[in-house]
Design a protein around this motif. Sequence first.
Motif, mmCIF file in Angstrom:
data_model
loop_
_atom_site.group_PDB
_atom_site.id
_atom_site.type_symbol
_atom_site.label_atom_id
_atom_site.label_comp_id
_atom_site.label_asym_id
_atom_site.label_seq_id
_atom_site.Cartn_x
_atom_site.Cartn_y
_atom_site.Cartn_z
ATOM 1 N N GLY A 111 19.563 -37.687 34.482
ATOM 2 C CA GLY A 111 19.202 -37.000 35.709
ATOM 3 C C GLY A 111 18.290 -37.749 36.642
ATOM 4 N N SER A 151 14.738 -33.049 45.613
ATOM 5 C CA SER A 151 14.637 -32.497 44.264
ATOM 6 C C SER A 151 15.491 -33.296 43.291
ATOM 7 N N ARG A 169 16.590 -32.975 38.853
ATOM 8 C CA ARG A 169 16.481 -32.246 37.595
ATOM 9 C C ARG A 169 16.725 -33.227 36.461
ATOM 10 N N SER A 209 17.049 -33.921 32.395
ATOM 11 C CA SER A 209 17.425 -33.234 31.166
ATOM 12 C C SER A 209 17.238 -34.170 29.984
ATOM 13 N N PHE A 269 6.898 -28.714 39.957
ATOM 14 C CA PHE A 269 7.763 -29.000 38.800
ATOM 15 C C PHE A 269 7.816 -27.785 37.886
ATOM 16 N N THR A 270 8.957 -27.612 37.241
ATOM 17 C CA THR A 270 9.118 -26.543 36.262
ATOM 18 C C THR A 270 9.786 -27.099 35.020
ATOM 19 N N SER A 304 11.442 -26.375 31.249
ATOM 20 C CA SER A 304 12.101 -25.299 30.515
ATOM 21 C C SER A 304 12.775 -25.894 29.286
ATOM 22 N N ASN A 338 14.299 -29.472 29.995
ATOM 23 C CA ASN A 338 14.607 -29.853 31.364
ATOM 24 C C ASN A 338 13.341 -29.887 32.204
ATOM 25 N N LEU A 339 13.385 -30.699 33.247
ATOM 26 C CA LEU A 339 12.276 -30.750 34.197
ATOM 27 C C LEU A 339 12.865 -30.674 35.598
ATOM 28 N N GLN A 340 12.661 -29.551 36.237
ATOM 29 C CA GLN A 340 13.083 -29.383 37.627
ATOM 30 C C GLN A 340 11.949 -29.861 38.521
ATOM 31 N N MET A 341 12.245 -30.847 39.345
ATOM 32 C CA MET A 341 11.222 -31.433 40.207
ATOM 33 C C MET A 341 11.591 -31.193 41.661
ATOM 34 N N ASN A 342 10.747 -30.474 42.359
ATOM 35 C CA ASN A 342 10.952 -30.174 43.769
ATOM 36 C C ASN A 342 9.854 -30.816 44.609
#
Length: 116
Positions: A8, A17, A19, A21, A67-68, A70, A79-83
């Motif tokens: 990712g 953004s 994401r 994984s 960042f989030t 999960s 996972n790391l969601q980066m905005n």
Amino acid sequence: QVQLVESGGGLVQPGGSLRLSCAASGGIFSRSVMGWYRQAPGKERELVAVIYSGGSTNYVDSAKGRFTISRDNAKNTVNLQMNSLQPEDTAVYYCYLRTAASFDYWGQGTQVTVSS
């Protein structure tokens, strides 16, 4: 043998953004701690985000609100969601796992570059 495989990363413009994984294999990790570190050129590796087996999380101050992290225990993934990415987020990002027996494992790293 425990293996962590990240995916990712890439190039994104400021404000964009991504994401990340990470898939873990070679064991059952529902009781493990999982997280993401990053290392920018010339800097020490730093913890970005961590998620515990119960779902609680911690973030480095610079990632809070953007960042989030999960996890999916059934799939052994984190996972790391980066905005709202900024140039200072540019680094190699490493997936991290600490087992219930306190053994540490690292992924091979994935490059994140934030640039216009």
